[in-house]
Design a protein around this motif. Structure first.
Motif: not given
Length: 325
Positions: A191-192, A239-245
């Protein structure tokens, strides 16, 4: 805002992701220096799930199981065994000189998983990361629905029988539940192109909100504690996905010299994870360690890993060499 311009291709280096890896590893160290409710709330909700999500985010489809096994053996298995031997020798020497090292420490280190205590505190994470990559590669042949079914069944099992899940050697029974984070990372990658740094900020805000209101509960994956049902895992994923973005927003904004330094520090990650608890063991740091303990536990393992990184010992102690956790 389109995100395609800041999304690194699989197999390429991202200074933002490398920075995030460094922060995540530092958080693992902090979580072993201070063991209190505040640290657990601020750090435990994401510091381990982040690396499982990253495994899925940089997953390469189509690799055979044997190829996955060889890759993970080089990057995770070899450093695990190398540091295991080094630390066991250190304990044996200490026992010979001073005594006071119980046989449970030696047997627990060999059994791995939750049985491994200081100075092997973080070994469970590396073994589970190894096993989860190989297991996911094998499960790919059965399709997405089956893989998700295994992950969700594993998560339910951790809530119903955490003592059973954490009893396996090398943390093997934790693999199905942790697989859920890997799958979320894989879907994040798919989805990136539709996601932006602003959406990442929103995810982090939502996850932080769940922590603040107490909805996430207390996460301690090594102990089989995935927080409150649904909300604990949801918080970790947000949190993990948000930090990656957010991290990928740094790409293109950091100069090559700084990116090189960040890359080298990130390449030391596995060595720091496996060795930092030995510093705490030597210092005899208690559950409420101080800032000097934190400084020593961050600086000494990282400095040593940087020294050996470019030597013949590098591949054995750091697993560096084309790795992408």
């Amino acid at each position: 805002m389109a995100a395609t311009t800041t999304t690194p291709a699989v197999g390429t280096r991202s200074v933002g992701i490398d920075t995030l890896r460094i922060i995540g590893i530092a958080a693992v160290v902090v979580g072993h220096v201070w063991i209190d409710d505040t640290t657990r709330a601020v750090i435990y909700t994401w510091h381990v799930p982040l690396f499982f999500v990253l495994t899925g985010y940089f997953w390469t489809p189509g690799r055979p199981v044997g190829g996955e096994l060889r890759k993970r053996w080089q990057t995770l298995g070899v450093p695990y065994l190398a540091w295991l031997v080094i630390l066991l020798a250190m304990l044996a020497a200490a026992a010979a000189v001073k005594g006071g090292v119980g046989s449970d420490t030696f047997s627990g280190a060999l059994y791995g998983g939750t049985a491994a205590v200081r100075p092997f505190s973080a070994f469970w994470f590396v073994s589970v990361l190894f096993l989860i990559a190989v297991a996911y590669r094998w499960l790919e042949r059965f399709g997405t629905a089956v893989t998700w079914g295994v992950a969700l069944a594993g998560l339910v099992a951790t809530h119903l029988a955490p003592d059973v899940v954490t009893a396996g050697p090398l943390g093997v029974f934790l693999v199905p539940a942790c697989l859920l984070f890997v799958l979320c990372g894989r879907h994040l990658r798919e989805l990136r192109s539709r996601l932006s740094a602003g959406m990442g900020a929103g995810m982090v805000s939502a996850g932080t909100g769940l922590v603040l209101v107490g909805a996430s509960g207390s996460l301690d994956i090594k102990a089989g504690d995935f927080g409150n049902p649904v909300f604990g895992v949801l918080t970790a994923i947000l949190l993990s996905c948000g930090f990656i973005l957010l991290a990928e927003a740094l790409d293109g904004r950091v100069g090559a010299p700084a990116a090189h330094v960040v890359g080298r520090l990130a390449a030391c990650g596995i060595a720091v994870v496996l060795s930092h608890a030995a510093v705490l063991w030597v210092l005899r740091t208690g559950p409420d360690g101080g800032w000097p303990d934190l400084a020593a536990t961050l600086v000494l393992p990282w400095a040593f890993a940087l020294v050996v990184l470019g030597t013949r010992l590098g591949p054995y102690l750091t697993g560096a060499g084309g790795r992408r956790p």
